[in-house]
Design a protein around this motif. Structure first.
Motif, short mmCIF file in Angstrom:
data_model
loop_
_atom_site.label_atom_id
_atom_site.label_comp_id
_atom_site.label_asym_id
_atom_site.label_seq_id
_atom_site.Cartn_x
_atom_site.Cartn_y
_atom_site.Cartn_z
N TRP A 1 -32.65 20.80 0.40
CA TRP A 1 -32.36 19.77 1.39
C TRP A 1 -32.02 18.43 0.75
O TRP A 1 -31.56 17.51 1.42
CB TRP A 1 -33.57 19.56 2.30
CG TRP A 1 -34.86 19.37 1.54
CD1 TRP A 1 -35.74 20.33 1.16
CD2 TRP A 1 -35.38 18.13 1.04
NE1 TRP A 1 -36.79 19.79 0.45
CE2 TRP A 1 -36.60 18.44 0.37
CE3 TRP A 1 -34.95 16.80 1.10
CZ2 TRP A 1 -37.38 17.45 -0.23
CZ3 TRP A 1 -35.72 15.83 0.50
CH2 TRP A 1 -36.93 16.15 -0.15
N GLY A 2 -32.22 18.30 -0.57
CA GLY A 2 -32.05 17.00 -1.20
C GLY A 2 -30.62 16.66 -1.56
O GLY A 2 -30.04 15.70 -1.09
N GLY A 3 -30.03 17.49 -2.41
CA GLY A 3 -28.67 17.23 -2.86
C GLY A 3 -28.58 16.04 -3.79
O GLY A 3 -29.49 15.73 -4.56
N CYS A 4 -27.46 15.33 -3.72
CA CYS A 4 -27.18 14.21 -4.62
C CYS A 4 -28.14 13.06 -4.40
O CYS A 4 -28.54 12.37 -5.35
CB CYS A 4 -25.75 13.75 -4.41
SG CYS A 4 -25.22 12.46 -5.55
N ALA A 5 -28.54 12.83 -3.15
CA ALA A 5 -29.46 11.74 -2.86
C ALA A 5 -30.81 11.94 -3.55
O ALA A 5 -31.41 11.00 -4.06
CB ALA A 5 -29.66 11.59 -1.36
N LEU A 6 -31.27 13.18 -3.58
CA LEU A 6 -32.54 13.45 -4.25
C LEU A 6 -32.42 13.31 -5.76
O LEU A 6 -33.36 12.86 -6.43
CB LEU A 6 -33.01 14.87 -3.89
CG LEU A 6 -34.44 15.23 -4.32
CD1 LEU A 6 -35.44 14.27 -3.70
CD2 LEU A 6 -34.77 16.66 -3.93
N GLN A 7 -31.26 13.66 -6.31
CA GLN A 7 -31.04 13.45 -7.74
C GLN A 7 -31.11 11.97 -8.09
O GLN A 7 -31.73 11.59 -9.10
CB GLN A 7 -29.67 14.01 -8.15
CG GLN A 7 -29.36 13.79 -9.62
CD GLN A 7 -27.96 14.23 -9.99
OE1 GLN A 7 -27.26 14.84 -9.19
NE2 GLN A 7 -27.54 13.92 -11.21
N VAL A 8 -30.50 11.13 -7.27
CA VAL A 8 -30.56 9.69 -7.48
C VAL A 8 -32.00 9.20 -7.38
O VAL A 8 -32.44 8.35 -8.16
CB VAL A 8 -29.66 8.95 -6.47
CG1 VAL A 8 -29.88 7.45 -6.55
CG2 VAL A 8 -28.19 9.29 -6.73
N ALA A 9 -32.76 9.75 -6.41
CA ALA A 9 -34.16 9.34 -6.24
C ALA A 9 -34.98 9.69 -7.48
O ALA A 9 -35.81 8.89 -7.94
CB ALA A 9 -34.75 10.02 -5.00
#
Length: 554
Positions: free
Chosen positions: A107-115
């Motif tokens: 469910w994370g995707g790129c946004a979770l990688q940035v986080a």
């Protein structure tokens, strides 16, 4: 501390200092490209890099004071070094593997990688910067003699400079073509694997060599935690003081108001030292943060926004490389001056060394502003390493000196202004002073031939008890306090935390205002001009520093 064995022990003791600086310098240097590749815009990237310094400003006084009060069987400082080192190690694992960690969550995707990247960057910068505070306090605890303390912090500065040299060079190497890349992956994975290897080795060496003295000088706990008053058994109170994380939480809960009162109501000597240190660091950091951009846009007249392959873009990249080389020269010069610092102080005195370092820095910044010669500008950038080495050494040795003679440099109101039969006896005349009691004929000796205060048991109603190296009371009963709580019982860890906060503030201020100044002047030369202005202010404030007892009367 004469002999190669003592010097070698100092090197081993400061190995974690070097390892920390390598990880912070290399990690933070390599992080901006990773953030940009993950899709973070440049304006938000600078905000991400400011997370660590801002958190450090909040927690450094708590951690410094908590280490003053910790009574762990492992020592006062080492538990906090372990805890913060664990944070650095965790950050070094998260940053290169943020994409893999994000992939575990569909469910994370790129946004979770940035986080995950933001978490790793903040953790690395925060734990890496804050860990220096208990390391500095550890050196102060282990080396009580003034000459030994000077050598210890000179070696500390040397290892910081050496770590900076290595940290700036590691990202420049092409790790993707090496043997490690076959097993680990790309450039980032190989680089951070080497950083982890270096860091773990340095932690183990420092922890093995450092043997803290018994915790007899630890400051007493706050009144809320004294057995019988806090409503918990004495064994539970000892447990709270023994485990570093619980010690930190206990400090946050019961002592935060007192700590921040001590943080704000600093003694005169520390206040003047910190003001000079803040302006000095702002001068140095304004130079270091923007020197490469100044070289690329100013001296080489390149354009960072030009298309790749164009002449303007190539000039900018050439300037960046030359600027990085200039910063390497600065670290190399700082390394040399760190080795010579003890001898310089011994021959010329702390005042002359501090002032000459800031004068040389200011002259160098002014020459860089006016010169168009790449060779001359590079030589001047190398000369700024003298100031960098000085700021890593002298303020900390001065703080150790203040705490060693706390009754002289950090007196409370009762010591400053002693009343005898309605006549005020000022603190600046304490040396060789004898006050006679008219009724009982009792003599209160207030100073010996070395300027140290001597107190008898009968004097405890008039004068505060003498203090140990780290601010602990050496008397069985403490007098009432007229100053805010914590003023008399200041630990050296808290004052080191204040000094380290000036370094963090020096990073926050330039990043907030330098961009607006350059936009207003429409010239990157404003970076170096601002650095020179801060240097001039620092020279004036450095003249106000209390270097010895003679300065107290001025």
């Amino acid at each position: 501390m004469s002999g190669w064995r003592s010097q070698w022990r100092l090197v081993l003791l400061n190995s974690l200092t070097c390892g920390l600086e390598i990880c912070v310098a290399a990690g933070i240097t390599y992080v901006p490209p990773l953030l940009l590749e993950a899709g973070v815009e440049e304006q938000y990237m600078t905000m991400v890099l400011g997370i660590g310094p801002v958190l450090g400003l909040i927690f450094i006084p708590l951690i410094g004071s908590a280490s003053d009060h910790c009574n762990s069987s492992y020592g006062r400082r080492r538990p906090f070094i372990w805890l913060l080192s664990l944070g650095v190690l965790l950050a070094l694992l998260i940053i290169p593997h943020a994409d893999l960690l994000a992939a575990y969550f569909s469910w994370g995707g790129c946004a979770l990688q940035v986080a995950f990247l933001i978490l790793g960057v903040g953790l690395l910068d925060f734990c890496g910067q804050v860990c220096f505070t208990p390391l500095e306090a550890l050196l102060s605890d282990l080396y009580l003699n003034e000459e030994d303390c000077n050598q210890a912090f000179a070696m500390f500065s040397f290892m910081v400079s050496l770590g900076g040299c290595v940290g700036y060079l590691l990202p420049a190497l092409d790790w993707s073509r090496g043997l490690l890349s076959v097993y680990l992956g790309g450039q980032a994975e190989c680089l951070f694997f080497m950083l982890i290897l270096i860091f773990v080795t340095s932690v183990l060496i420092t922890m093995r060599v450092s043997e803290e003295p018994p915790c007899t000088t630890a400051l007493e706990p706050g009144p809320l935690l004294e057995a019988g008053r806090c409503g918990v058994p004495r064994s539970c109170c000892y447990l709270l003081k023994s485990i570093p994380l619980l010690c930190l939480l206990r400090t946050c809960w019961s002592m935060t108001p007192a700590i921040y009162r001590s943080y704000c109501h600093v003694p005169r000597v520390m206040r003047q030292l910190c003001m000079a240190q803040l302006c000095s660091w702002m001068a140095v950091m304004s130079f270091m943060l923007f020197y490469t951009d100044f070289m690329g846009e100013g001296l080489y007249e390149g354009m960072p926004s030009a298309a790749p392959g164009t002449a303007s873009r190539q000039r900018y990249e050439d300037g960046i490389r030359m600027g990085s080389l200039g910063l390497f020269f600065q670290c190399a010069t700082s390394t040399v001056f760190s080795l010579l610092m003890s001898r310089l102080v011994r021959h010329f005195g702390s005042r002359r060394v501090y002032l000459s370092s800031m004068v040389s820095f200011t002259i160098s910044a002014l020459v860089i502003c006016m010169s168009k010669s790449v060779v001359l500008v590079s030589l001047m950038s190398a000369l700024t390493g003298f100031a960098y080495a000085t700021l890593q050494t002298l303020p900390y040795t001065l703080t150790c000196h203040y705490h060693k003679e706390m009754e002289v440099y950090m007196p409370n109101k009762k010591t400053k202004n002693m009343l005898k039969n309605g006549i005020a006896v000022k603190r600046d005349s304490i040396t060789h002073l004898t006050a006679m009691d008219e009724e009982g004929g009792l003599t209160h000796k207030l100073g010996d031939t070395k300027g140290h205060a001597i107190f008898s048991q009968e004097d405890s109603d008039y004068y505060p008890p003498p203090h140990g190296q780290n601010g602990s009371s050496l008397s069985a009963t403490a007098p009432e306090q007229d100053e805010p709580e914590g003023y008399e019982k200041r630990g050296v860890g808290l004052d080191f935390a204040i000094l380290d906060s000036t370094f963090l503030l020096s990073q926050v201020f330039p990043t907030l205002f330098m961009g607006m100044i350059v936009q207003f002047t429409k010239s990157v030369t404003a970076y170096m001009a601002s650095s020179a202005i801060f240097g001039i202010i620092a020279i004036y404030l450095a003249n106000q520093i209390i270097f010895d007892q003679k300065d107290l009367n001025s």
